[in-house]
Each structure stands twice: as C-alpha cells, then as structure tokens.
Motif scaffolding. Structure first.
Motif, PDB file in Angstrom:
ATOM      1  N   TRP A 252       0.862  -1.290   0.038  1.00 25.23           N
ATOM      2  CA  TRP A 252      -0.172   0.021  -0.051  1.00 25.23           C
ATOM      3  C   TRP A 252       0.893   1.148  -0.001  1.00 25.23           C
ATOM      4  O   TRP A 252       0.436   2.353  -0.704  1.00 25.23           O
TER       5      TRP A 252
ATOM      6  N   THR B 279       0.292   3.592  -3.430  1.00 26.75           N
ATOM      7  CA  THR B 279      -0.430   4.987  -3.220  1.00 26.75           C
ATOM      8  C   THR B 279       0.932   6.193  -3.344  1.00 26.75           C
ATOM      9  O   THR B 279       0.134   7.459  -2.952  1.00 26.75           O
ATOM     10  N   ASN B 280       2.094   5.897  -3.432  1.00 27.58           N
ATOM     11  CA  ASN B 280       2.885   6.750  -4.044  1.00 27.58           C
ATOM     12  C   ASN B 280       2.953   7.428  -5.187  1.00 27.58           C
ATOM     13  O   ASN B 280       3.360   6.586  -6.170  1.00 27.58           O
TER      14      ASN B 280
END
Length: 110
Positions: free
Chosen positions: A23, A27-28
């Motif tokens: 995650w 999500t970076n």
C-alpha cells in the motif's frame, strides 16, 4: 521451539508487513510518474524463483531419477514408434500382396 500460536502470529506479522509495503508503494504518486512498478518485494517468492533457476546446478542423477526419465520419456516414445512401424509394415505387406484393393486404400493417388 516455537509454539503453533507464535508461528501463526509471526506469519500474520509478515503478511501485515508485506501488505503495508504494497500500500505504501501503490499509493506513492512519485513512483507512478517515473514508471516504476508497484508491488512489494516478497522474500519468499524471490527465494522460490532463485531455487527454480538453480535447480539444475544442484541436480544429482540417481537410479530413481533415471527410472523416472526412462518410464515417462524414453519408453513411451520408443514403444509408440515401434507400434507405428509394426502397423505400417503390416499394412504395406497387405498392399504389396494384393490383399487390399487399390480402391479400398485410405491413401492413394487419384
């Protein structure tokens, strides 16, 4: 020796660490701009892939592996070739001795 409860807790901790790493990288937004892949590094998967690549370097021929190779590869191929040759020779003998009429043959020139 670890108890079964401790082993399950360690597995859960490893799964949680891998999930959090996934995650974090998924999500970076900066990783997506550079075109880098999204995913966590799984050490177990890396070990498995390394093992499959290096399998032949550590292979030791034994009587058991010889028998497995003979019964699964060599004998079926030789047996099938022998059956084909025997059947073709019998059919050729019938054609040459006149037991099968030309019109009754499966493969013939028109």
């Amino acid at each position: 020796m670890a108890s079964p409860g401790q082993i399950e807790q360690e597995k859960a901790a490893r799964r949680a660490a891998i999930r959090n790493e996934y995650w974090r990288t998924a999500t970076n937004p900066h990783l997506h701009l550079r075109g880098e892949s999204v995913g966590a590094f799984d050490t177990g998967l890396a070990r498995f892939q390394a093992m499959t690549v290096n399998h032949y370097e550590h292979f030791k021929p034994t009587g058991r592996t010889f028998r497995i190779g003979m019964f699964t590869v060599v004998i079926p191929i030789v047996g099938y070739a022998w059956l084909l040759k025997k059947e073709r020779d019998e059919r050729e003998h019938q054609y040459r001795t006149g037991q099968v009429a030309y019109k009754d043959r499966n493969f013939k020139f028109i």
